[in-house]
Design an enzyme around this catalytic site. Structure first.
Site, PDB file in Angstrom:
ATOM      1  N   ARG A 214      -5.783  -1.144  -2.753  1.00 29.30           N
ATOM      2  CA  ARG A 214      -6.479   0.134  -2.504  1.00 29.30           C
ATOM      3  C   ARG A 214      -6.169   1.046  -3.680  1.00 29.30           C
ATOM      4  O   ARG A 214      -5.003   1.390  -3.925  1.00 29.30           O
ATOM      5  CB  ARG A 214      -6.040   0.785  -1.207  1.00 29.30           C
TER       6      ARG A 214
ATOM      7  N   LYS B 213       6.660   4.455 -15.211  1.00 31.05           N
ATOM      8  CA  LYS B 213       7.288   4.533 -16.543  1.00 31.05           C
ATOM      9  C   LYS B 213       6.269   4.284 -17.645  1.00 31.05           C
ATOM     10  O   LYS B 213       6.639   4.066 -18.794  1.00 31.05           O
ATOM     11  CB  LYS B 213       8.419   3.491 -16.647  1.00 31.05           C
TER      12      LYS B 213
ATOM     13  N   HIS C 260     -15.759  -0.094  -0.139  1.00 33.46           N
ATOM     14  CA  HIS C 260     -14.756  -0.600   0.804  1.00 33.46           C
ATOM     15  C   HIS C 260     -15.377  -1.817   1.499  1.00 33.46           C
ATOM     16  O   HIS C 260     -15.764  -1.766   2.663  1.00 33.46           O
ATOM     17  CB  HIS C 260     -14.420   0.507   1.805  1.00 33.46           C
TER      18      HIS C 260
ATOM     19  N   ARG D  25      -5.451   1.569   9.091  1.00 31.53           N
ATOM     20  CA  ARG D  25      -6.166   0.370   9.525  1.00 31.53           C
ATOM     21  C   ARG D  25      -6.144  -0.764   8.499  1.00 31.53           C
ATOM     22  O   ARG D  25      -5.824  -1.902   8.824  1.00 31.53           O
ATOM     23  CB  ARG D  25      -7.647   0.702   9.832  1.00 31.53           C
ATOM     24  N   THR D  26      -6.524  -0.443   7.265  1.00 34.82           N
ATOM     25  CA  THR D  26      -6.692  -1.527   6.294  1.00 34.82           C
ATOM     26  C   THR D  26      -5.354  -2.177   5.976  1.00 34.82           C
ATOM     27  O   THR D  26      -5.228  -3.410   5.971  1.00 34.82           O
ATOM     28  CB  THR D  26      -7.360  -0.987   5.012  1.00 34.82           C
TER      29      THR D  26
HETATM   30  N1   CP Z   1     -11.205   2.673   7.730  1.00 26.97           N
HETATM   31  C1   CP Z   1     -10.168   2.723   6.871  1.00 26.97           C
HETATM   32  O1   CP Z   1     -10.246   2.284   5.723  1.00 26.97           O
HETATM   33  O2   CP Z   1      -9.054   3.281   7.390  1.00 26.97           O
HETATM   34  P1   CP Z   1      -7.671   3.417   6.629  1.00 26.97           P
HETATM   35  O3   CP Z   1      -7.884   4.396   5.493  1.00 26.97           O
HETATM   36  O4   CP Z   1      -6.702   3.929   7.638  1.00 26.97           O
HETATM   37  O5   CP Z   1      -7.287   2.077   6.079  1.00 26.97           O
END
Ligand code: CP
Length: 321
Positions: free
Chosen positions: A115, A93, A143, A63-64
């Protein structure tokens, strides 16, 4: 056009659910996200023509990652994803994360979406970055863009967040989405937050401290079925199997009923207007939101997914336009 340098605390970086105030959310971000639905459908917008966004994802995502790529595409910006940085960047490296961010800063990007596996990974990047850093999940930390889309979804489906009673259910220790949403909800006068999780797996002291400081009423329990009649929102999460010893974590304590999954009984006990959210992905093994309930009218998990696109489009416009 950005008219002030203080749209939110910590501008221009997006690191935590604590950064945003309700006035900004209700008057700026949510209305702009609402407008983005039409922009997404017509597919002929160029609000961000010429802008470039670098995506750095050290953990899997559907999704993100896809919603940021789609948001860029639909706004006329270019997103650049060069594969798993742990494998394909010079970090393999021995280059430091800080140096990598400094390098990316020299290549004419307008923002970096990260992420990270580590709590505080995005904040570390922000320390050395001249361009906006967006935290797309930092380990079991936060998040924030998920929290924004969750709050937007609650606001849209119930018409308000003030007075809403919400059960945050599941992995209270490792769910970054629960943590960010709890931080964000403290901006409103929510009715009550119920943390429902396995015995001995309590929500973090930092979350409690924040709620207490903001005067938010909250309580803790183990049985979703018991609290279902009292809530307007059930927010389920999966067990974060990648972050801990799950069999130990979900062990029942004798004599204590634990229910952290959606069941027919939970759905029936919830008020008619109440809604079920889940950040996804859901877990097939633990079945916290079984497939058979997907089309129940109370379950709005794919509205959340769509709202994630709209919120990220709005956020990118605010950051980059
Ligand atoms: N909700 C969410 O963060 O999903 P993903 O890990 O698929 O991005």
């Amino acid at each position: 056009m950005i008219t002030s340098a203080d749209r939110w605390q910590g501008w221009p970086h997006v690191l935590s659910g604590k950064q945003f105030d309700r006035c900004f959310l209700e008057r700026e971000l949510f209305p702009l996200a609402g407008e983005m639905n039409n922009a997404a459908q017509t597919r002929d917008c160029d609000f961000l023509k010429g802008k470039r966004v670098r995506l750095l994802f050290y953990e899997p995502s559907e999704r993100t990652l896809d919603s940021f790529v789609s948001a860029c595409d639909l706004l006329g910006a270019k997103s650049v994803w060069l594969g798993d940085p742990a494998i394909f960047s010079s970090q393999a490296k021995g280059e430091s994360f800080a140096d990598m961010i400094r390098v990316v800063n020299r290549y004419e990007y307008d923002a970096i979406v990260i992420r990270s596996k580590e709590v505080g990974g995005a904040a570390k990047a922000a320390e050395v970055s001249q361009i906006p850093i967006v935290n797309a999940g930092d380990g079991s930390g936060e998040h924030p863009t998920q929290a924004l889309l969750d709050a937007f979804t609650i606001h849209r489906s119930l018409g308000q967040i003030d007075g809403v009673r919400i059960a945050l259910v599941g992995d209270l220790v490792y769910s970054r989405t629960i943590r960010s949403l709890a931080f964000l909800l403290a901006q409103w006068k929510v009715g009550h937050i119920l943390f429902v999780g396995p015995v001995n797996w309590k929500i973090g002291d930092d979350v409690r401290g924040h709620l207490e400081e903001k005067g938010v009423s909250y309580s803790e329990g183990y049985d979703l079925e018991e609290v279902a009649p009292q809530v307007d929102v059930v927010y389920l999460t999966r067990a974060q199997t990648e972050r801990g010893n799950l069999p130990l974590r979900y062990t029942d304590v004798p004599g204590q009923k634990v229910c952290v999954t959606l069941t027919q009984a939970v759905l029936e006990k919830m008020p008619d207007h109440a809604r079920v959210l889940h950040p996804l992905p859901r877990n097939d093994q633990f079945r916290e939101l079984p497939e058979e309930f997907t089309d129940n009218p109370k379950v709005i998990i794919f509205d959340q997914v769509r709202n994630g696109l709209l919120i990220r489009m709005a956020l990118l416009r605010m950051l980059l336009e």
